[in-house]
Scaffold this motif. Structure first.
Motif, PDB file in Angstrom:
ATOM      1  N   GLY A  42      10.250  27.832  11.530  1.00 11.29           N
ATOM      2  CA  GLY A  42      10.841  28.761  12.497  1.00 11.29           C
ATOM      3  C   GLY A  42      12.233  29.212  12.136  1.00 11.29           C
ATOM      4  O   GLY A  42      12.901  29.868  12.940  1.00 11.29           O
TER       5      GLY A  42
ATOM      6  N   SER B 229      11.258  34.381  11.187  1.00  8.95           N
ATOM      7  CA  SER B 229      10.138  34.772  12.045  1.00  8.95           C
ATOM      8  C   SER B 229       8.856  34.891  11.228  1.00  8.95           C
ATOM      9  O   SER B 229       8.731  35.785  10.387  1.00  8.95           O
TER      10      SER B 229
ATOM     11  N   LEU C 291      14.286  41.310  17.304  1.00 12.06           N
ATOM     12  CA  LEU C 291      13.808  40.044  17.857  1.00 12.06           C
ATOM     13  C   LEU C 291      14.603  39.627  19.081  1.00 12.06           C
ATOM     14  O   LEU C 291      14.227  38.669  19.763  1.00 12.06           O
TER      15      LEU C 291
ATOM     16  N   GLU D 148       5.876  35.589  12.442  1.00 13.45           N
ATOM     17  CA  GLU D 148       5.110  36.721  12.941  1.00 13.45           C
ATOM     18  C   GLU D 148       5.557  38.030  12.291  1.00 13.45           C
ATOM     19  O   GLU D 148       4.732  38.822  11.839  1.00 13.45           O
TER      20      GLU D 148
ATOM     21  N   ILE E  34       9.568  34.648  20.276  1.00 16.81           N
ATOM     22  CA  ILE E  34       8.951  35.593  19.349  1.00 16.81           C
ATOM     23  C   ILE E  34       8.105  34.860  18.314  1.00 16.81           C
ATOM     24  O   ILE E  34       7.034  35.299  17.926  1.00 16.81           O
ATOM     25  N   ILE E  35       8.599  33.701  17.862  1.00 15.60           N
ATOM     26  CA  ILE E  35       7.916  32.969  16.800  1.00 15.60           C
ATOM     27  C   ILE E  35       6.700  32.261  17.376  1.00 15.60           C
ATOM     28  O   ILE E  35       6.811  31.535  18.356  1.00 15.60           O
TER      29      ILE E  35
ATOM     30  N   SER F 163      15.429  36.529  11.644  1.00 14.79           N
ATOM     31  CA  SER F 163      15.177  35.643  12.783  1.00 14.79           C
ATOM     32  C   SER F 163      16.024  36.102  13.954  1.00 14.79           C
ATOM     33  O   SER F 163      16.947  36.913  13.793  1.00 14.79           O
ATOM     34  N   LYS F 164      15.724  35.570  15.114  1.00 11.91           N
ATOM     35  CA  LYS F 164      16.508  35.893  16.298  1.00 11.91           C
ATOM     36  C   LYS F 164      17.947  35.424  16.120  1.00 11.91           C
ATOM     37  O   LYS F 164      18.900  36.140  16.469  1.00 11.91           O
TER      38      LYS F 164
END
Length: 288
Positions: free
Chosen positions: A85, A88, A125, A90, A169-170, A100-101
């Protein structure tokens, strides 16, 4: 003509609790301390470009050249970062984008501190509530400046409270597109895949000699996975295939060579002792 807005960053913050982060601890456990170097270099590349980077087949080579680590290892680290994680998974699967966020939040934070226009318009994200207003959009007077730190702290508290209902989101580990497999089924699945076995022979460095060794080496590989507590790195068949090749190149091959040398040494010593004993026998056919 106005000056073009700079997208990339010249620096990014490094949290003193970095090594206490659960995801970083998992990365180190699964891939070793060297993986932190790979992850940090990826962050540097991302922030230099902005808040994301697009996957490129040459990326493992570029990082390998800068770190001195093998390309296969680089690919394993990136894969782990996606599974854990840190990036991301996805977004990577859909768009081949690495971000990533957290990366996007830090990017906007730095842009606002440096009073730069910050626009995240692609591969978003973070929710609209989390996006801070650009300093160029609302001018701040000198009288309001001392209150900025207090205001930002309050806004962060409000954001954290408002984000409780925001779905992550992940995706969860069980929601991966590849079916989750049991570690006890890995050997049978690998042995049924003739194409993979041919590829394993090519990558083993032993060519066709490796073909007959595969069943035993799979057993050794799975024993190593269990002993190191790395079962979570072989949840899918593609993961098991990649992980096996990596294990063979960095662990299995060395163990096989060491075992071969031990056997060869024993054989030579046995042969020498036999020769010595044979030479000590009297020759009764000697003519006096």
């Amino acid at each position: 003509m106005g000056r073009k807005n700079k997208i990339g960053l010249e620096y990014f913050p490094f949290d003193i609790d970095f090594f206490s982060d659960l995801k970083i601890r998992k990365l180190i456990k699964y891939q070793g301390g060297k993986a932190v170097t790979v992850y940090a270099l990826l962050l540097c590349i991302i922030y230099k470009q902005g808040y994301y980077m697009r996957w490129d087949k040459e990326l493992p080579f570029i990082i390998s050249e800068q770190t001195g680590y093998e390309e296969v290892y680089i690919q394993e680290v990136i894969k782990s970062c996606l599974v854990i994680g840190l990036f991301s998974n996805e977004l990577f699967e859909k768009e081949k984008i690495i971000t990533s966020k957290g990366i996007q939040e830090r990017y906007q934070y730095i842009c606002n501190l440096s009073k730069r226009k910050c626009v995240i318009s692609e591969f978003i994200l973070i929710s609209s509530e989390e996006k801070p207003i650009s300093s160029e959009e609302i001018p701040v007077s000198s009288e309001e400046m001392p209150k900025n730190s207090e205001r930002s702290a309050q806004s962060k508290v409000k954001e954290s409270k408002g984000n409780n209902n925001t779905p992550p989101i992940i995706p969860k580990r069980g929601e991966a597109r590849e079916p989750i497999i049991n570690i006890s089924d890995i050997k049978d699945l690998l042995l049924k895949d003739e194409l993979w076995k041919e590829n394993a022979c090519r990558q083993s460095g032993l060519s066709t000699e490796f073909f007959l060794m595969i069943p035993r080496q799979i057993d050794n590989f799975l024993s190593w996975i269990r002993s190191t507590g790395a079962e979570s790195t072989v949840l899918t068949l593609p993961d098991a295939k990649r992980r096996f090749i990596y294990w063979w190149k960095y662990t299995g091959l060395k163990e096989w060579k060491d075992e071969k040398e031990r056997i060869s040494g024993k054989t030579n010593r046995t042969g020498d002792s036999r020769s010595a004993s044979d030479g000590a026998k009297p020759d009764y056919n000697e003519v006096f």
